[in-house]
Design a protein around this motif. Structure first.
Motif, short mmCIF file in Angstrom:
data_model
loop_
_atom_site.label_atom_id
_atom_site.label_comp_id
_atom_site.label_asym_id
_atom_site.label_seq_id
_atom_site.Cartn_x
_atom_site.Cartn_y
_atom_site.Cartn_z
N GLU A 136 -8.57 9.65 -4.77
CA GLU A 136 -8.09 10.68 -3.82
C GLU A 136 -6.66 10.37 -3.69
OE1 GLU A 136 -8.14 13.34 0.10
OE2 GLU A 136 -9.69 12.90 -1.66
N ARG A 193 -6.25 13.07 -6.02
CA ARG A 193 -6.42 14.35 -5.59
C ARG A 193 -4.86 15.11 -4.77
NH1 ARG A 193 -8.47 18.01 -1.57
NH2 ARG A 193 -8.65 15.73 -0.37
N ARG A 194 -4.94 14.41 -3.57
CA ARG A 194 -3.93 14.90 -2.66
C ARG A 194 -2.74 15.71 -3.32
NH1 ARG A 194 -4.82 10.96 2.62
NH2 ARG A 194 -7.30 11.45 2.38
#
Length: 151
Positions: free
Chosen positions: A83, A86-87
């Protein structure tokens, strides 16, 4: 939380003002500590936020928690590596995914009593509501912030 609450951002102090890399013993550590102390001293409630790597910032953060005269709350947002990557894709930064993988440390907790770990799956509204519920009522600032005007 409105006027009377100072948001002290580690990235802003370290990366923007000092243009410093996150290193052990960096100048930003004392700068963050003194900024928080100053804001508390003039009557602000303070939110200190950032990726505050425990080996670099832990001693300073525990010192701030220990010396604070009022209630103190410590939250750790547990964002998994995938995550985080992804961010990061949506941000304009010059740090590679490989570098993020090298830097990433799961559960980099401060280890103070009452520290709360929050799973990354909450949306912004749910996360905000949860934090506000955990901290409960907040004392109003110790001064009148409505009277100040900037010309």
């Amino acid at each position: 939380m409105g006027r009377g609450t100072a948001n002290v951002g580690q990235d802003h102090l370290r990366r923007v003002i000092l243009r410093e890399h996150d290193v052990p013993g960096g100048d930003n550590i004392a700068f963050i500590r003194e900024t928080v102390r100053y804001c508390v001293g003039i009557g602000y409630n303070v939110i200190l936020e950032g990726i505050l790597y425990e080996p670099h910032y832990g001693a300073m953060l525990r010192q701030l928690v220990d010396e604070h005269p009022g209630p103190t709350h410590v939250f750790y947002l547990d964002v998994p590596l995938e995550e985080t990557l992804r961010r990061h894709e949506g941000r304009n930064m010059s740090v590679s995914g490989d570098k993020l993988r090298e830097w990433y440390k799961p559960l980099d907790l401060l280890g103070v009593p009452g520290e709360i770990t929050i799973a990354a799956g909450l949306g912004l509204a749910e996360l905000t509501a949860y934090v506000l519920e955990q901290i409960g009522p907040v004392e109003p600032p110790r001064r009148n912030f409505g009277a100040a005007q900037f010309l």
